[in-house]
Design a protein around this motif. Structure first.
Motif, PDB file in Angstrom:
ATOM      1  N   PHE A  14      -4.488   8.022  12.218  1.00  0.00           N
ATOM      2  CA  PHE A  14      -3.326   7.197  12.571  1.00  0.00           C
ATOM      3  C   PHE A  14      -3.166   7.115  14.078  1.00  0.00           C
ATOM      4  CE2 PHE A  14      -1.237   8.115   8.210  1.00  0.00           C
ATOM      5  CZ  PHE A  14      -1.741   6.933   7.698  1.00  0.00           C
TER       6      PHE A  14
ATOM      7  N   TYR B  48      -3.283   0.388  11.875  1.00  0.00           N
ATOM      8  CA  TYR B  48      -2.614   1.686  12.087  1.00  0.00           C
ATOM      9  C   TYR B  48      -3.575   2.837  12.282  1.00  0.00           C
ATOM     10  CZ  TYR B  48      -3.274   0.717   7.127  1.00  0.00           C
ATOM     11  OH  TYR B  48      -3.795   0.303   5.942  1.00  0.00           O
ATOM     12  N   THR B  49      -4.881   2.598  12.221  1.00  0.00           N
ATOM     13  CA  THR B  49      -5.822   3.705  12.439  1.00  0.00           C
ATOM     14  C   THR B  49      -6.829   3.362  13.521  1.00  0.00           C
ATOM     15  OG1 THR B  49      -7.229   2.915  10.637  1.00  0.00           O
ATOM     16  CG2 THR B  49      -5.695   4.712  10.122  1.00  0.00           C
TER      17      THR B  49
ATOM     18  N   TRP C 122      -6.769   8.758   4.309  1.00  0.00           N
ATOM     19  CA  TRP C 122      -7.682   7.852   3.591  1.00  0.00           C
ATOM     20  C   TRP C 122      -7.006   7.301   2.350  1.00  0.00           C
ATOM     21  CZ3 TRP C 122      -7.736  13.051   3.361  1.00  0.00           C
ATOM     22  CH2 TRP C 122      -7.833  13.659   2.099  1.00  0.00           C
TER      23      TRP C 122
ATOM     24  N   GLU D  53      -3.872   8.062  -2.103  1.00  0.00           N
ATOM     25  CA  GLU D  53      -3.790   8.213  -0.656  1.00  0.00           C
ATOM     26  C   GLU D  53      -3.682   9.685  -0.296  1.00  0.00           C
ATOM     27  OE1 GLU D  53      -2.256   5.188   1.334  1.00  0.00           O
ATOM     28  OE2 GLU D  53      -1.379   6.250   3.022  1.00  0.00           O
TER      29      GLU D  53
ATOM     30  N   ASN E 298      -8.233  -1.074  10.899  1.00  0.00           N
ATOM     31  CA  ASN E 298      -6.890  -1.123  10.317  1.00  0.00           C
ATOM     32  C   ASN E 298      -5.926  -1.141  11.488  1.00  0.00           C
ATOM     33  OD1 ASN E 298      -7.581  -0.605   7.454  1.00  0.00           O
ATOM     34  ND2 ASN E 298      -8.157   1.424   8.201  1.00  0.00           N
TER      35      ASN E 298
ATOM     36  N   GLY F 233      -9.133   6.675   8.247  1.00  0.00           N
ATOM     37  CA  GLY F 233      -8.982   6.605   9.692  1.00  0.00           C
ATOM     38  C   GLY F 233      -8.036   7.669  10.225  1.00  0.00           C
TER      39      GLY F 233
ATOM     40  N   THR G 251       0.543   3.566   1.921  1.00  0.00           N
ATOM     41  CA  THR G 251       0.677   4.035   3.300  1.00  0.00           C
ATOM     42  C   THR G 251       2.134   3.852   3.774  1.00  0.00           C
ATOM     43  OG1 THR G 251      -1.614   3.309   3.534  1.00  0.00           O
ATOM     44  CG2 THR G 251      -0.519   4.022   5.536  1.00  0.00           C
TER      45      THR G 251
ATOM     46  N   ASN H 261     -11.201   3.683   2.201  1.00  0.00           N
ATOM     47  CA  ASN H 261     -10.934   3.293   3.580  1.00  0.00           C
ATOM     48  C   ASN H 261     -10.266   4.508   4.227  1.00  0.00           C
ATOM     49  OD1 ASN H 261     -10.290   1.888   5.894  1.00  0.00           O
ATOM     50  ND2 ASN H 261      -8.969   0.383   4.855  1.00  0.00           N
TER      51      ASN H 261
ATOM     52  N   HIS I 271       0.850  -1.204   0.000  1.00  0.00           N
ATOM     53  CA  HIS I 271       0.000   0.000   0.000  1.00  0.00           C
ATOM     54  C   HIS I 271       0.877   1.241   0.000  1.00  0.00           C
ATOM     55  CE1 HIS I 271      -0.313  -0.420   4.715  1.00  0.00           C
ATOM     56  NE2 HIS I 271       0.922  -0.466   4.267  1.00  0.00           N
TER      57      HIS I 271
END
Ligand code: PHE
Length: 496
Positions: free
Chosen positions: A432, A406-407, A451, A368, A404, A430, A324, A428, A322
């Motif tokens: 962090f 991480y969130t 997101w 992202e 998730n 959240g 992220t 998706n 990802h």
């Protein structure tokens, strides 16, 4: 009466007479359908074998019933002829000529006094009669005039009607010939060898013809949609993160994101690990220690996962699963440089070990976005998402609690698709976790709302593509200019 024969007869006549004044008359004289004659004239005119002028006039034409009369005689004549000298019963007569002819013909023959009733028989009153109705119809067919009274009678019997007649007058054209020669489209080996190329007429190039649509040179739909998203991010003040490293270490892809080492996503069934180089060269040591600690025992008010964190696991190279991973690197960097509020985005490729089907590929693109600032809340996240997707034309959103590593909190984003008339999952999101942000060195009180979504999914919805393999990968079909099927403000298209 095939066109070729008609054409030959016609050209021969034009040649001997010099001029055909009326295509209708010509057709009649040769017992050829006028429609066929007109087709032939149009084609010959096009090739300049003849010159033609259009004629048009209103004229009387025969109805189908009248055409039948021309062939078999009028109804009264048919009835008259069906009556033998010795007479016939009404029933026999009806059977002989048929119901339809009988009903019209019997009445008329009686009133014309051609036949009479001598019970129980019908007998002839005259030896022979003249079929004037048929004669009139033939006169009309020949395009000749009739007296108004006769016309009135035929009209009232619905035997004729008025129509716009179209035809031609024809003279020799500049390229007149007795036979049309088909112009050649190519110089062939055959006509070169037999010498016929010398007299051959050649078809001219049509430079006005529309060419085949060009198959290449279009922007790929993913690029168009990527450009649209990029424009939205830039318009909202986001900076693009560098995403030019497809190979990432497990550390930045997972560990830095507080994703435990036993997490199923870290299995080779889900993630592509590299064989060479299998291990990353260096990791920031002090930060690595803090990550290890937060996984093992926690800190920052967290109890951690309580397992034995292994450096070897974090060093494993993989194809990033990802974007992220990029976000974690960037946030760490920001913490080292000294925190400032930031808005970051990226749109690039990610890789997952997935079975390929209509909606899944092993590599795809992720979009992202993240905002890093003091005191951000879930309300900020939701507000930003409304702004972001609103700029895309999606104004109705729903959020579903999700998970998730991480969130916290995490939310799946659903958008109401006006054209599809249903809710579709669009991303998706959240906030962090402190277990991710604080070991990086970001000051307490700084939050990150983030997101992510795939680029392929909105592109497929937008362009009405239902098989992802048509869009991306080795099976992509020949180029074509994909046009968006449904985009509220046409933003995507305006890009190029
Ligand atoms: N990384 C998540 C995914 O791959 C998307 C995401 C990004 C979720 C940021 C929350 C925050 O699906």
């Amino acid at each position: 009466q095939d066109k070729e024969t008609v054409e030959e007869i016609f050209l021969a006549d034009v040649n001997s007479v010099g001029e055909i004044l009326d295509s209708g008359e010509w057709a009649l004289n040769h017992s050829i359908d006028h429609g066929v004659v007109c087709d032939v004239i149009k084609s010959l005119t096009g090739f300049e074998l003849v010159s033609s002028k259009e004629l048009s006039r209103e004229s009387w034409v025969l109805e189908p019933e009248a055409e039948d009369y021309v062939q078999h005689g009028s109804a009264e004549m048919q009835v008259f002829q069906a009556v033998p000298p010795e007479g016939i019963t009404l029933a026999e007569l009806k059977a002989k000529v048929g119901e339809k002819v009988f009903s019209v013909g019997h009445k008329n023959a009686m009133s014309r006094k051609w036949i009479q009733m001598q019970k129980p028989l019908i007998v002839r009153k005259l030896d022979s009669v003249e079929d004037s109705v048929r004669n009139h119809l033939v006169t009309i067919q020949e395009g000749k005039e009739l007296s108004p009274e006769v016309i009135k009678e035929l009209k009232s019997r619905k035997l004729i009607s008025r129509r716009l007649w179209k035809g031609y007058s024809v003279t020799k054209g500049p390229k007149f010939a007795l036979k049309r020669r088909k112009p050649a489209t190519d110089v062939t080996r055959e006509i070169l060898q037999n010498g016929s190329w010398k007299d051959q007429e050649y078809k001219e190039y049509n430079f006005d013809a529309l060419g085949l649509p060009v198959e290449g040179g279009y922007l790929h739909p993913l690029l168009k949609v990527r450009a649209a998203f990029k424009k939205i991010f830039l318009g909202m003040g986001f900076e693009e993160m560098p995403t030019n490293n497809f190979v990432e270490s497990s550390f930045w892809n997972f560990d830095a994101l507080f994703q435990p080492q036993a997490h199923p996503a870290r299995d080779s069934h889900d993630t592509f690990f590299l064989k060479t180089p299998a291990k990353t060269i260096e990791l920031p040591e002090d930060y690595l220690q803090r990550v290890k600690t937060v996984h093992e025992v926690g800190g920052y008010e967290s109890i951690g996962y309580g397992y034995n964190w292994k450096r070897e696991e974090a060093e494993k190279n993989l194809l990033r699963t990802h974007t992220t991973a990029v976000s974690s690197r960037m946030l760490y960097k920001l913490a080292q440089e000294g925190f400032r509020p930031k808005r970051y985005f990226s749109i690039d490729r990610v890789f997952r070990n997935e079975a390929v089907d209509r909606t899944h590929l092993c590599e795809f693109h992720q979009i992202e976005g993240l905002i890093c600032d003091r005191g951000l809340t879930l309300g900020d996240l939701i507000g930003v998402l409304y702004e972001f997707f609103g700029r895309l034309g999606m104004t109705k959103l729903r959020f579903k609690p999700a998970y998730n590593p991480y969130t916290e909190p995490s939310a799946e984003i659903f958008g109401y698709h006006e054209q599809l008339k249903k809710w579709v999952e669009i991303g998706n999101s959240g906030m962090f976790r402190p277990e991710m942000l604080l070991p990086m060195g970001l000051p307490p009180g700084v939050n990150v709302i983030a997101w992510g979504l795939s680029l392929e999914r909105p592109t497929m919805i937008l362009y009405g593509i239902d098989n992802i393999r048509e869009l991306f990968g080795h099976k992509v079909a020949g180029c074509r200019d994909y046009q968006p099927k449904c985009h509220p403000d046409g933003e995507v298209d305006k890009q190029h």
